[in-house]
Design a protein around this motif. Structure first.
Motif, PDB file in Angstrom:
ATOM      1  N   GLY A 103       0.789  -1.231   0.000  1.00 47.79           N
ATOM      2  CA  GLY A 103       0.000   0.000   0.000  1.00 47.79           C
ATOM      3  C   GLY A 103       0.816   1.274   0.000  1.00 47.79           C
ATOM      4  O   GLY A 103       0.263   2.366  -0.125  1.00 47.79           O
ATOM      5  N   HIS A 104       2.120   1.139   0.145  1.00 54.44           N
ATOM      6  CA  HIS A 104       2.994   2.318   0.169  1.00 54.44           C
ATOM      7  C   HIS A 104       3.544   2.606  -1.225  1.00 54.44           C
ATOM      8  O   HIS A 104       3.870   1.688  -1.973  1.00 54.44           O
ATOM      9  N   ASP A 105       3.653   3.897  -1.543  1.00 55.07           N
ATOM     10  CA  ASP A 105       4.070   4.271  -2.890  1.00 55.07           C
ATOM     11  C   ASP A 105       5.368   5.077  -2.916  1.00 55.07           C
ATOM     12  O   ASP A 105       5.873   5.416  -3.987  1.00 55.07           O
ATOM     13  N   THR A 106       5.897   5.398  -1.768  1.00 60.51           N
ATOM     14  CA  THR A 106       7.079   6.260  -1.682  1.00 60.51           C
ATOM     15  C   THR A 106       8.183   5.544  -0.920  1.00 60.51           C
ATOM     16  O   THR A 106       7.914   4.931   0.132  1.00 60.51           O
ATOM     17  N   VAL A 107       9.394   5.606  -1.462  1.00 63.13           N
ATOM     18  CA  VAL A 107      10.527   4.923  -0.836  1.00 63.13           C
ATOM     19  C   VAL A 107      11.657   5.914  -0.597  1.00 63.13           C
ATOM     20  O   VAL A 107      12.004   6.697  -1.486  1.00 63.13           O
ATOM     21  N   SER A 108      12.213   5.869   0.597  1.00 64.71           N
ATOM     22  CA  SER A 108      13.372   6.703   0.944  1.00 64.71           C
ATOM     23  C   SER A 108      14.518   5.799   1.359  1.00 64.71           C
ATOM     24  O   SER A 108      14.291   4.728   1.932  1.00 64.71           O
ATOM     25  N   TRP A 109      15.719   6.262   1.110  1.00 67.33           N
ATOM     26  CA  TRP A 109      16.930   5.526   1.505  1.00 67.33           C
ATOM     27  C   TRP A 109      17.741   6.372   2.484  1.00 67.33           C
ATOM     28  O   TRP A 109      17.883   7.589   2.318  1.00 67.33           O
ATOM     29  N   TYR A 110      18.288   5.686   3.486  1.00 68.89           N
ATOM     30  CA  TYR A 110      19.114   6.344   4.497  1.00 68.89           C
ATOM     31  C   TYR A 110      20.386   5.530   4.710  1.00 68.89           C
ATOM     32  O   TYR A 110      20.379   4.304   4.574  1.00 68.89           O
ATOM     33  N   GLN A 111      21.453   6.220   5.065  1.00 70.17           N
ATOM     34  CA  GLN A 111      22.706   5.572   5.434  1.00 70.17           C
ATOM     35  C   GLN A 111      22.937   5.783   6.923  1.00 70.17           C
ATOM     36  O   GLN A 111      22.861   6.910   7.411  1.00 70.17           O
ATOM     37  N   GLN A 112      23.192   4.692   7.643  1.00 69.29           N
ATOM     38  CA  GLN A 112      23.450   4.798   9.075  1.00 69.29           C
ATOM     39  C   GLN A 112      24.838   4.255   9.386  1.00 69.29           C
ATOM     40  O   GLN A 112      25.056   3.041   9.384  1.00 69.29           O
ATOM     41  N   ALA A 113      25.769   5.149   9.659  1.00 72.33           N
ATOM     42  CA  ALA A 113      27.109   4.741  10.067  1.00 72.33           C
ATOM     43  C   ALA A 113      27.047   4.236  11.514  1.00 72.33           C
ATOM     44  O   ALA A 113      26.125   4.586  12.273  1.00 72.33           O
ATOM     45  N   LEU A 114      28.021   3.440  11.898  1.00 69.48           N
ATOM     46  CA  LEU A 114      28.036   2.842  13.223  1.00 69.48           C
ATOM     47  C   LEU A 114      27.994   3.916  14.306  1.00 69.48           C
ATOM     48  O   LEU A 114      28.790   4.865  14.283  1.00 69.48           O
ATOM     49  N   GLY A 115      27.035   3.814  15.211  1.00 65.23           N
ATOM     50  CA  GLY A 115      26.945   4.756  16.316  1.00 65.23           C
ATOM     51  C   GLY A 115      26.361   6.111  15.960  1.00 65.23           C
ATOM     52  O   GLY A 115      26.415   7.036  16.775  1.00 65.23           O
ATOM     53  N   GLN A 116      25.797   6.225  14.782  1.00 69.23           N
ATOM     54  CA  GLN A 116      25.230   7.503  14.329  1.00 69.23           C
ATOM     55  C   GLN A 116      23.752   7.359  13.990  1.00 69.23           C
ATOM     56  O   GLN A 116      23.241   6.240  13.865  1.00 69.23           O
ATOM     57  N   GLY A 117      23.092   8.487  13.804  1.00 67.38           N
ATOM     58  CA  GLY A 117      21.717   8.452  13.336  1.00 67.38           C
ATOM     59  C   GLY A 117      21.679   8.285  11.827  1.00 67.38           C
ATOM     60  O   GLY A 117      22.662   8.577  11.132  1.00 67.38           O
ATOM     61  N   PRO A 118      20.578   7.805  11.292  1.00 69.87           N
ATOM     62  CA  PRO A 118      20.458   7.670   9.829  1.00 69.87           C
ATOM     63  C   PRO A 118      20.578   9.016   9.128  1.00 69.87           C
ATOM     64  O   PRO A 118      20.106  10.034   9.639  1.00 69.87           O
ATOM     65  N   PHE A 124      10.738   1.167  -9.351  1.00 64.01           N
ATOM     66  CA  PHE A 124      10.042   0.399 -10.382  1.00 64.01           C
ATOM     67  C   PHE A 124       8.533   0.628 -10.299  1.00 64.01           C
ATOM     68  O   PHE A 124       8.041   1.140  -9.275  1.00 64.01           O
ATOM     69  N   PRO A 125       7.804   0.252 -11.354  1.00 63.91           N
ATOM     70  CA  PRO A 125       6.347   0.469 -11.354  1.00 63.91           C
ATOM     71  C   PRO A 125       5.627  -0.191 -10.180  1.00 63.91           C
ATOM     72  O   PRO A 125       4.552   0.259  -9.789  1.00 63.91           O
ATOM     73  N   ASN A 126       6.200  -1.252  -9.616  1.00 59.21           N
ATOM     74  CA  ASN A 126       5.559  -1.910  -8.468  1.00 59.21           C
ATOM     75  C   ASN A 126       5.982  -1.259  -7.146  1.00 59.21           C
ATOM     76  O   ASN A 126       5.713  -1.801  -6.079  1.00 59.21           O
ATOM     77  N   TYR A 127       6.643  -0.102  -7.231  1.00 56.09           N
ATOM     78  CA  TYR A 127       7.086   0.727  -6.100  1.00 56.09           C
ATOM     79  C   TYR A 127       8.358   0.219  -5.414  1.00 56.09           C
ATOM     80  O   TYR A 127       8.901   0.922  -4.563  1.00 56.09           O
ATOM     81  N   SER A 128       8.852  -0.957  -5.780  1.00 57.53           N
ATOM     82  CA  SER A 128      10.110  -1.400  -5.201  1.00 57.53           C
ATOM     83  C   SER A 128      11.241  -0.476  -5.678  1.00 57.53           C
ATOM     84  O   SER A 128      11.070   0.284  -6.644  1.00 57.53           O
ATOM     85  N   SER A 129      12.368  -0.570  -5.017  1.00 61.54           N
ATOM     86  CA  SER A 129      13.437   0.393  -5.309  1.00 61.54           C
ATOM     87  C   SER A 129      14.803  -0.261  -5.188  1.00 61.54           C
ATOM     88  O   SER A 129      14.973  -1.278  -4.500  1.00 61.54           O
ATOM     89  N   GLU A 130      15.760   0.308  -5.865  1.00 54.82           N
ATOM     90  CA  GLU A 130      17.162  -0.094  -5.759  1.00 54.82           C
ATOM     91  C   GLU A 130      18.012   1.115  -5.416  1.00 54.82           C
ATOM     92  O   GLU A 130      17.720   2.240  -5.845  1.00 54.82           O
ATOM     93  N   LEU A 131      19.063   0.844  -4.654  1.00 60.39           N
ATOM     94  CA  LEU A 131      20.092   1.844  -4.369  1.00 60.39           C
ATOM     95  C   LEU A 131      21.392   1.314  -4.964  1.00 60.39           C
ATOM     96  O   LEU A 131      21.773   0.180  -4.683  1.00 60.39           O
ATOM     97  N   ASN A 132      22.035   2.116  -5.793  1.00 55.94           N
ATOM     98  CA  ASN A 132      23.311   1.748  -6.399  1.00 55.94           C
ATOM     99  C   ASN A 132      24.412   2.672  -5.879  1.00 55.94           C
ATOM    100  O   ASN A 132      24.214   3.885  -5.805  1.00 55.94           O
ATOM    101  N   VAL A 133      25.526   2.077  -5.537  1.00 59.47           N
ATOM    102  CA  VAL A 133      26.686   2.874  -5.129  1.00 59.47           C
ATOM    103  C   VAL A 133      27.872   2.448  -5.982  1.00 59.47           C
ATOM    104  O   VAL A 133      28.223   1.256  -5.999  1.00 59.47           O
TER     105      VAL A 133
END
Lengths: 113, 112
Positions: free
Chosen positions: A28-43, A69-78
């Motif tokens: 049911g969700h349509d929006t995706v966000s990505w966060y990076q959390q280093a050790l001992g830190q906040g996202p 993607f159209p099904n709302y899934s997401s990828e993060l590439n680095v």
């Protein structure tokens, strides 16, 4: 109802390599966000995707890119991984064009050697 | 720069005590202030959130106090239990679904 899922759980790469992380949002969700959390830190916010477009971006270099993607899934590439990219990468999803609370997945632990 | 400042970094209380975690922000455009709980190896889980039009919100044993003029907000955990031992993060954003700006976290230990 499955929550936010992420794959893989853990990943080990070497400097200079490229990595792709995957996220399936909560039903049911349509929006995706990505966060990076280093050790001992906040996202730290990387970017957000809605309707397959990057809607917001945090202070991360262009080596970080994403896709939804159209099904709302997401990828993060680095690309061109650095030692400092070692972190827990979290995906969060939200509903109603992103106007509601964000729910986080368990994360992918990336280690760069 | 850190847009949300959180203190203390760590906290130890006895069972039944009331730990208090404080956060401060500068950006007056922020209008959504959630608290997340994170256990080792897990993603953050939303505990409770508040908007600036109210000064206090309670959900179960968790209470947020909000001071708009001081640009500060805090989390109180009533009757704390050992199972509450976790890392707590405050955050702020312009909207509930937009980029969350997190504090650095508070590691809470509740002793039996």
């Amino acid at each position: 109802d499955a929550g936010v899922t992420q794959s893989p759980t853990h990943l080990i790469k070497t400097r200079g390599q490229q990595v792709t992380l995957r996220c399936s949002p909560k039903s049911g969700h349509d929006t995706v966000s990505w966060y990076q959390q280093a050790l001992g830190q906040g996202p730290q916010f990387i970017f957000q995707y809605y309707e397959e477009e990057e809607r917001q971006r945090g202070n991360f270099p262009d080596r970080f890119s994403g896709h939804q993607f159209p099904n709302y899934s997401s990828e993060l590439n680095v690309n061109a991984l650095l030692l400092g990219d070692s972190a827990l990468y979290l995906c969060a999803s939200s509903a109603d064009r992103g106007l509601n609370e964000q729910f986080f997945g368990p994360g992918t632990r990336l280690t760069v050697l | 720069q850190q847009q949300v400042k959180q203190s203390p970094q760590s906290l130890i209380v006895q069972k039944g005590g009331i730990p208090i975690i404080n956060c401060a922000y500068e950006n007056t455009a922020f209008d959504y202030f959630p608290w997340y709980q994170q256990f080792p190896g897990k993603g953050p889980a939303l505990l409770i959130a508040i908007r600036p039009d109210v000064s206090e919100k309670k959900e179960g044993r968790f209470t947020i106090s909000f001071n708009k003029s001081a640009k500060q907000f805090s989390l109180h955990i009533m009757d704390s239990q050992p199972g509450d031992s976790a890392t707590y993060f405050c955050a702020a954003s312009r909207n509930s679904g937009y980029a969350l700006n997190f504090g650095k976290g508070t590691s809470l230990l509740v002793t039996p």
